[in-house]
Design an enzyme around this catalytic site. Structure first.
Site: not given
Ligand SMILES: NC(=O)c1ccc[n+]([C@@H]2O[C@H](COP(=O)([O-])OP(=O)(O)OC[C@H]3O[C@@H](n4cnc5c(N)ncnc54)[C@H](O)[C@@H]3O)[C@@H](O)[C@H]2O)c1
Length: 337
Positions: A13-14, A34, A80, A153, A157
Protein backbone atom coordinates in the site's frame (compact mmCIF):
# COMPACT_ATOMS: atom_id res chain seq x y z
CA UNK A 1 15.83 -1.87 14.57
CA UNK A 2 18.94 -2.59 12.45
CA UNK A 3 19.65 -6.04 11.06
CA UNK A 4 16.49 -7.54 12.48
CA UNK A 5 13.55 -9.45 11.11
CA UNK A 6 10.35 -7.41 10.85
CA UNK A 7 6.88 -8.11 9.44
CA UNK A 8 4.70 -5.57 7.61
CA UNK A 9 1.07 -6.13 6.63
CA UNK A 10 -0.26 -3.88 3.86
CA UNK A 11 3.29 -3.44 2.56
CA UNK A 12 2.10 -3.00 -1.02
CA UNK A 13 0.00 0.00 0.00
CA UNK A 14 0.84 3.67 0.13
CA UNK A 15 2.34 4.06 3.63
CA UNK A 16 3.42 0.40 3.76
CA UNK A 17 5.59 0.65 0.65
CA UNK A 18 7.45 3.68 2.01
CA UNK A 19 7.95 1.87 5.31
CA UNK A 20 9.22 -1.27 3.55
CA UNK A 21 11.73 0.75 1.52
CA UNK A 22 13.10 2.40 4.66
CA UNK A 23 13.27 -0.87 6.61
CA UNK A 24 15.19 -2.46 3.73
CA UNK A 25 17.53 0.54 3.52
CA UNK A 26 18.17 0.04 7.26
CA UNK A 27 19.29 -3.52 6.50
CA UNK A 28 16.33 -5.41 7.97
CA UNK A 29 14.93 -8.71 6.70
CA UNK A 30 11.43 -7.53 5.75
CA UNK A 31 8.49 -9.94 5.49
CA UNK A 32 5.51 -8.38 3.71
CA UNK A 33 1.93 -9.67 3.78
CA UNK A 34 -0.56 -8.21 1.30
CA UNK A 35 -3.51 -9.36 -0.77
CA UNK A 36 -2.02 -7.77 -3.92
CA UNK A 37 0.34 -10.03 -5.92
CA UNK A 38 3.87 -8.62 -6.10
CA UNK A 39 3.80 -8.24 -9.89
CA UNK A 40 0.83 -5.89 -9.48
CA UNK A 41 2.37 -4.02 -6.55
CA UNK A 42 3.54 -0.93 -8.44
CA UNK A 43 4.34 0.77 -5.14
CA UNK A 44 7.15 -1.74 -4.50
CA UNK A 45 8.59 -1.51 -8.03
CA UNK A 46 11.92 -0.12 -6.82
CA UNK A 47 12.56 -2.88 -4.27
CA UNK A 48 10.73 -5.84 -5.83
CA UNK A 49 13.96 -7.82 -6.34
CA UNK A 50 15.68 -6.77 -3.10
CA UNK A 51 17.32 -9.80 -1.50
CA UNK A 52 15.99 -8.94 1.96
CA UNK A 53 12.37 -8.53 0.81
CA UNK A 54 10.21 -11.61 1.44
CA UNK A 55 6.75 -11.16 -0.04
CA UNK A 56 3.73 -13.22 0.90
CA UNK A 57 0.36 -12.96 -0.85
CA UNK A 58 -2.46 -13.58 1.58
CA UNK A 59 -5.75 -12.34 2.95
CA UNK A 60 -6.11 -11.06 6.51
CA UNK A 61 -9.52 -12.69 6.63
CA UNK A 62 -7.86 -16.14 6.48
CA UNK A 63 -6.15 -17.20 9.69
CA UNK A 64 -4.26 -19.93 7.79
CA UNK A 65 -2.65 -17.31 5.49
CA UNK A 66 -1.39 -15.39 8.51
CA UNK A 67 -0.09 -18.57 10.13
CA UNK A 68 1.81 -19.49 6.96
CA UNK A 69 3.34 -16.00 6.81
CA UNK A 70 4.26 -15.63 10.49
CA UNK A 71 7.93 -15.16 11.50
CA UNK A 72 8.43 -16.14 15.14
CA UNK A 73 11.83 -14.45 15.34
CA UNK A 74 10.51 -11.06 14.17
CA UNK A 75 11.10 -8.16 16.55
CA UNK A 76 7.82 -6.51 15.54
CA UNK A 77 4.87 -6.59 13.18
CA UNK A 78 3.76 -3.29 11.63
CA UNK A 79 0.07 -3.93 10.98
CA UNK A 80 -1.03 -1.55 8.22
CA UNK A 81 -3.31 -3.69 6.04
CA UNK A 82 -6.82 -2.30 6.13
CA UNK A 83 -9.75 -1.05 4.14
CA UNK A 84 -8.86 2.62 3.58
CA UNK A 85 -10.90 5.43 2.02
CA UNK A 86 -14.44 6.51 2.74
CA UNK A 87 -15.77 5.33 -0.65
CA UNK A 88 -14.75 1.75 0.23
CA UNK A 89 -16.44 1.56 3.60
CA UNK A 90 -19.57 3.31 2.39
CA UNK A 91 -19.74 0.78 -0.48
CA UNK A 92 -19.18 -2.30 1.69
CA UNK A 93 -19.36 -1.80 5.48
CA UNK A 94 -19.30 -5.57 6.16
CA UNK A 95 -15.99 -5.97 4.34
CA UNK A 96 -14.59 -3.33 6.68
CA UNK A 97 -15.59 -5.38 9.72
CA UNK A 98 -14.12 -8.55 8.19
CA UNK A 99 -10.79 -7.01 7.24
CA UNK A 100 -10.23 -4.47 10.01
CA UNK A 101 -11.76 -6.21 13.03
CA UNK A 102 -11.57 -9.93 12.23
CA UNK A 103 -8.31 -9.54 10.27
CA UNK A 104 -6.66 -7.76 13.20
CA UNK A 105 -7.99 -10.40 15.60
CA UNK A 106 -6.21 -13.01 13.45
CA UNK A 107 -2.95 -11.02 13.61
CA UNK A 108 -3.23 -10.68 17.39
CA UNK A 109 -3.85 -14.41 17.82
CA UNK A 110 -0.52 -15.16 16.11
CA UNK A 111 1.29 -12.30 17.89
CA UNK A 112 0.16 -13.71 21.25
CA UNK A 113 1.76 -17.10 20.49
CA UNK A 114 5.20 -15.61 19.81
CA UNK A 115 4.79 -12.52 22.04
CA UNK A 116 5.60 -10.29 19.04
CA UNK A 117 5.32 -6.53 19.46
CA UNK A 118 2.41 -5.13 17.40
CA UNK A 119 2.62 -1.63 15.90
CA UNK A 120 -1.00 -0.93 15.07
CA UNK A 121 -1.89 1.83 12.60
CA UNK A 122 -4.99 3.55 13.84
CA UNK A 123 -6.49 6.83 12.76
CA UNK A 124 -7.59 10.31 13.78
CA UNK A 125 -11.07 9.07 12.83
CA UNK A 126 -11.28 7.37 16.25
CA UNK A 127 -11.92 10.83 17.77
CA UNK A 128 -14.90 11.15 15.45
CA UNK A 129 -16.35 14.66 15.46
CA UNK A 130 -15.23 15.67 18.96
CA UNK A 131 -15.53 19.49 18.76
CA UNK A 132 -12.83 20.03 21.38
CA UNK A 133 -9.70 20.31 19.27
CA UNK A 134 -6.78 19.68 19.44
CA UNK A 135 -7.34 16.03 20.26
CA UNK A 136 -5.17 14.50 22.97
CA UNK A 137 -4.77 10.72 22.99
CA UNK A 138 -7.07 10.39 26.01
CA UNK A 139 -9.73 12.61 24.39
CA UNK A 140 -13.31 11.43 24.03
CA UNK A 141 -14.65 9.64 20.98
CA UNK A 142 -17.72 11.53 19.66
CA UNK A 143 -19.52 9.66 16.92
CA UNK A 144 -22.77 9.89 15.00
CA UNK A 145 -25.46 7.21 14.63
CA UNK A 146 -24.69 3.74 13.27
CA UNK A 147 -26.77 4.27 10.12
CA UNK A 148 -24.08 6.74 9.01
CA UNK A 149 -21.59 4.34 7.38
CA UNK A 150 -18.57 6.60 7.81
CA UNK A 151 -18.41 5.80 11.53
CA UNK A 152 -17.81 2.11 10.77
CA UNK A 153 -14.10 2.78 10.11
CA UNK A 154 -13.67 4.75 13.33
CA UNK A 155 -15.51 2.05 15.26
CA UNK A 156 -13.62 -0.81 13.58
CA UNK A 157 -10.22 0.72 14.39
CA UNK A 158 -11.37 1.49 17.95
CA UNK A 159 -12.42 -2.15 18.48
CA UNK A 160 -8.87 -3.14 17.44
CA UNK A 161 -7.46 -0.66 19.96
CA UNK A 162 -9.68 -2.23 22.66
CA UNK A 163 -8.37 -5.69 21.74
CA UNK A 164 -4.78 -4.46 22.06
CA UNK A 165 -5.33 -2.84 25.47
CA UNK A 166 -7.12 -6.00 26.62
CA UNK A 167 -4.37 -8.38 25.53
CA UNK A 168 -1.68 -6.14 27.02
CA UNK A 169 -3.47 -6.19 30.40
CA UNK A 170 -4.32 -9.89 30.30
CA UNK A 171 -1.14 -11.40 28.87
CA UNK A 172 1.38 -8.56 28.47
CA UNK A 173 1.36 -8.63 24.65
CA UNK A 174 3.47 -5.56 23.76
CA UNK A 175 1.86 -3.01 21.42
CA UNK A 176 2.03 0.59 20.27
CA UNK A 177 -0.95 2.29 18.65
CA UNK A 178 -0.14 5.12 16.25
CA UNK A 179 -3.00 7.34 15.11
CA UNK A 180 -2.24 8.95 11.76
CA UNK A 181 -3.61 12.34 10.73
CA UNK A 182 -4.22 12.78 6.98
CA UNK A 183 -1.11 11.25 5.47
CA UNK A 184 -0.17 12.26 1.91
CA UNK A 185 2.73 11.89 -0.49
CA UNK A 186 3.92 9.94 -3.53
CA UNK A 187 1.93 6.78 -4.53
CA UNK A 188 -1.20 7.50 -2.46
CA UNK A 189 -4.39 6.31 -4.17
CA UNK A 190 -5.89 9.28 -6.00
CA UNK A 191 -9.03 9.47 -3.87
CA UNK A 192 -7.87 11.62 -0.97
CA UNK A 193 -7.82 15.40 -1.07
CA UNK A 194 -4.10 15.98 -1.80
CA UNK A 195 -3.60 12.97 -4.09
CA UNK A 196 -6.91 13.46 -5.90
CA UNK A 197 -6.21 17.15 -6.54
CA UNK A 198 -2.68 16.49 -7.83
CA UNK A 199 -3.85 13.57 -9.96
CA UNK A 200 -6.67 15.54 -11.54
CA UNK A 201 -4.63 18.70 -12.16
CA UNK A 202 -1.91 16.66 -13.90
CA UNK A 203 -4.64 15.07 -16.08
CA UNK A 204 -5.98 18.55 -16.93
CA UNK A 205 -9.15 17.89 -14.94
CA UNK A 206 -10.65 20.06 -12.21
CA UNK A 207 -10.05 18.86 -8.62
CA UNK A 208 -13.19 18.35 -6.53
CA UNK A 209 -13.97 20.82 -3.77
CA UNK A 210 -16.18 19.08 -1.19
CA UNK A 211 -19.01 21.40 -0.08
CA UNK A 212 -17.61 24.80 0.96
CA UNK A 213 -14.06 23.49 1.52
CA UNK A 214 -13.89 25.18 4.92
CA UNK A 215 -13.30 21.97 6.88
CA UNK A 216 -9.76 21.86 8.25
CA UNK A 217 -7.16 19.11 8.44
CA UNK A 218 -3.52 18.67 9.49
CA UNK A 219 -1.71 17.04 6.58
CA UNK A 220 1.26 14.85 7.39
CA UNK A 221 3.90 13.92 4.83
CA UNK A 222 4.54 10.19 4.44
CA UNK A 223 8.30 10.40 5.19
CA UNK A 224 7.50 11.90 8.60
CA UNK A 225 4.99 9.10 9.24
CA UNK A 226 7.56 6.41 8.41
CA UNK A 227 10.02 7.95 10.89
CA UNK A 228 7.29 7.96 13.54
CA UNK A 229 6.36 4.32 12.87
CA UNK A 230 9.95 3.12 13.23
CA UNK A 231 10.47 5.18 16.39
CA UNK A 232 7.27 3.68 17.81
CA UNK A 233 8.68 0.20 17.23
CA UNK A 234 12.08 0.81 18.83
CA UNK A 235 11.12 3.03 21.79
CA UNK A 236 10.57 0.99 24.93
CA UNK A 237 8.56 3.77 26.67
CA UNK A 238 6.01 3.67 23.83
CA UNK A 239 4.84 0.14 24.70
CA UNK A 240 1.21 0.10 25.87
CA UNK A 241 0.56 3.63 24.54
CA UNK A 242 -1.57 5.26 21.83
CA UNK A 243 0.27 8.12 20.13
CA UNK A 244 -0.93 10.71 17.60
CA UNK A 245 1.28 11.11 14.54
CA UNK A 246 0.25 14.32 12.85
CA UNK A 247 1.40 17.71 11.68
CA UNK A 248 0.15 20.50 13.94
CA UNK A 249 -0.57 23.08 11.21
CA UNK A 250 -4.30 23.43 10.51
CA UNK A 251 -5.32 24.26 6.93
CA UNK A 252 -8.64 24.33 5.09
CA UNK A 253 -9.30 21.83 2.32
CA UNK A 254 -9.84 24.77 -0.02
CA UNK A 255 -6.33 26.06 0.81
CA UNK A 256 -4.89 22.67 -0.06
CA UNK A 257 -6.53 22.65 -3.48
CA UNK A 258 -5.33 26.19 -4.11
CA UNK A 259 -1.77 25.22 -3.09
CA UNK A 260 -1.86 22.28 -5.51
CA UNK A 261 -3.12 24.53 -8.33
CA UNK A 262 -0.48 27.19 -7.72
CA UNK A 263 2.39 24.70 -7.25
CA UNK A 264 1.43 22.92 -10.47
CA UNK A 265 1.06 26.37 -12.12
CA UNK A 266 -2.46 25.46 -13.25
CA UNK A 267 -5.41 27.81 -13.68
CA UNK A 268 -7.98 25.05 -14.26
CA UNK A 269 -9.90 25.89 -11.05
CA UNK A 270 -12.01 23.38 -9.12
CA UNK A 271 -15.37 21.60 -9.43
CA UNK A 272 -17.95 21.69 -6.64
CA UNK A 273 -18.85 18.30 -5.08
CA UNK A 274 -21.96 18.41 -2.90
CA UNK A 275 -21.66 15.49 -0.48
CA UNK A 276 -25.35 15.40 0.49
CA UNK A 277 -26.25 14.91 -3.20
CA UNK A 278 -23.57 12.25 -3.77
CA UNK A 279 -23.69 10.32 -0.51
CA UNK A 280 -27.01 11.35 1.10
CA UNK A 281 -27.27 10.83 4.85
CA UNK A 282 -24.55 8.13 4.76
CA UNK A 283 -22.00 10.92 4.85
CA UNK A 284 -21.12 13.21 7.73
CA UNK A 285 -18.05 15.40 7.58
CA UNK A 286 -15.67 16.35 10.37
CA UNK A 287 -15.27 20.11 10.57
CA UNK A 288 -11.89 20.38 12.33
CA UNK A 289 -9.38 17.58 12.82
CA UNK A 290 -6.28 18.62 14.77
CA UNK A 291 -3.88 16.47 16.81
CA UNK A 292 -2.24 17.29 20.08
CA UNK A 293 1.35 16.35 19.33
CA UNK A 294 3.12 16.63 22.70
CA UNK A 295 3.01 12.91 23.45
CA UNK A 296 4.85 11.95 20.24
CA UNK A 297 7.45 14.58 21.00
CA UNK A 298 7.90 13.51 24.64
CA UNK A 299 7.93 9.74 24.15
CA UNK A 300 9.32 9.31 20.65
CA UNK A 301 11.21 12.60 20.17
CA UNK A 302 9.13 12.85 16.96
CA UNK A 303 7.74 15.92 15.26
CA UNK A 304 6.35 16.32 11.75
CA UNK A 305 9.00 18.31 9.88
CA UNK A 306 7.81 18.60 6.28
CA UNK A 307 5.26 21.36 5.78
CA UNK A 308 2.44 21.28 3.25
CA UNK A 309 3.97 23.44 0.48
CA UNK A 310 7.15 21.38 0.46
CA UNK A 311 5.25 18.07 0.63
CA UNK A 312 2.91 19.04 -2.21
CA UNK A 313 5.84 20.16 -4.32
CA UNK A 314 7.69 16.85 -3.71
CA UNK A 315 4.54 14.86 -4.53
CA UNK A 316 3.89 16.77 -7.76
CA UNK A 317 7.56 16.26 -8.78
CA UNK A 318 7.24 12.53 -8.13
CA UNK A 319 3.88 12.28 -9.96
CA UNK A 320 5.28 13.98 -13.07
CA UNK A 321 8.08 11.39 -13.15
CA UNK A 322 5.57 8.51 -12.73
CA UNK A 323 2.98 8.56 -15.52
CA UNK A 324 1.56 5.16 -14.38
CA UNK A 325 0.21 6.89 -11.26
CA UNK A 326 -1.15 9.91 -13.11
CA UNK A 327 -2.98 7.54 -15.48
CA UNK A 328 -4.53 5.63 -12.58
CA UNK A 329 -8.22 6.42 -12.27
CA UNK A 330 -10.37 6.16 -9.19
CA UNK A 331 -12.20 3.17 -10.74
CA UNK A 332 -8.96 1.21 -11.15
CA UNK A 333 -8.11 1.88 -7.51
CA UNK A 334 -11.55 0.69 -6.39
CA UNK A 335 -11.10 -2.55 -8.36
CA UNK A 336 -8.08 -3.58 -6.30
CA UNK A 337 -10.01 -3.44 -3.03
N1 LIG B 1 -3.41 7.33 4.54
C1 LIG B 1 -3.94 7.96 5.59
O1 LIG B 1 -4.16 9.18 5.58
C2 LIG B 1 -4.24 7.19 6.85
C3 LIG B 1 -4.81 7.91 7.92
C4 LIG B 1 -5.10 7.20 9.09
C5 LIG B 1 -4.80 5.86 9.19
N2 LIG B 1 -4.27 5.20 8.13
C6 LIG B 1 -3.99 3.77 8.29
O2 LIG B 1 -2.68 3.48 7.79
C7 LIG B 1 -2.66 2.19 7.19
C8 LIG B 1 -2.08 2.27 5.79
O3 LIG B 1 -2.90 3.12 5.00
P1 LIG B 1 -2.57 3.44 3.48
O4 LIG B 1 -2.98 4.83 3.24
O5 LIG B 1 -1.20 3.01 3.16
O6 LIG B 1 -3.63 2.48 2.75
P2 LIG B 1 -3.50 1.60 1.42
O7 LIG B 1 -4.90 1.30 0.98
O8 LIG B 1 -2.60 2.24 0.42
O9 LIG B 1 -2.82 0.26 1.94
C9 LIG B 1 -3.53 -0.77 2.57
C10 LIG B 1 -2.95 -2.10 2.10
O10 LIG B 1 -3.69 -3.14 2.75
C11 LIG B 1 -3.86 -4.19 1.80
N3 LIG B 1 -5.03 -5.00 2.17
C12 LIG B 1 -6.34 -4.62 2.12
N4 LIG B 1 -7.12 -5.65 2.48
C13 LIG B 1 -6.31 -6.70 2.75
C14 LIG B 1 -6.55 -8.03 3.16
N5 LIG B 1 -7.79 -8.50 3.33
N6 LIG B 1 -5.48 -8.83 3.37
C15 LIG B 1 -4.20 -8.38 3.16
N7 LIG B 1 -3.93 -7.11 2.75
C16 LIG B 1 -4.96 -6.28 2.54
C17 LIG B 1 -4.07 -3.47 0.48
O11 LIG B 1 -3.84 -4.34 -0.64
C18 LIG B 1 -3.08 -2.34 0.58
O12 LIG B 1 -1.82 -2.69 0.02
C19 LIG B 1 -4.09 1.66 7.27
O13 LIG B 1 -4.22 0.80 8.38
C20 LIG B 1 -4.93 2.91 7.49
O14 LIG B 1 -6.13 2.62 8.17
C21 LIG B 1 -3.98 5.83 6.95
Amino acid sequence: MKNSVVMVTGGAGFVGSHLVETLLANNNEVYVFDVVPIEKANNLKEVRNHEKLHYFVGDLRKQEDIQAFWQEDATAIYHLASVVGINHYIDDPLKLVDIVVIGTRHILAEAAKSNTKVIFTSTSEVYGKNPEVPWAEDGDRVLGPTYVDRWSYSTGKAVCEHMLYGMYKQSGLPFVIVRFFNVYGPRQSPNFVVSQSINKVLRDEQPLLYDDGKMTRCFTYVDDIVKGLILAAVTEEAVGEAINLGNSVEVTVKDVIETVLSTAQSDIGYKQFITSEEYGKQYEDIIRRIPKVDKAEEILGWKSEIQLEEGISKTIGWAKANPWWVGKSLDEVAEVK
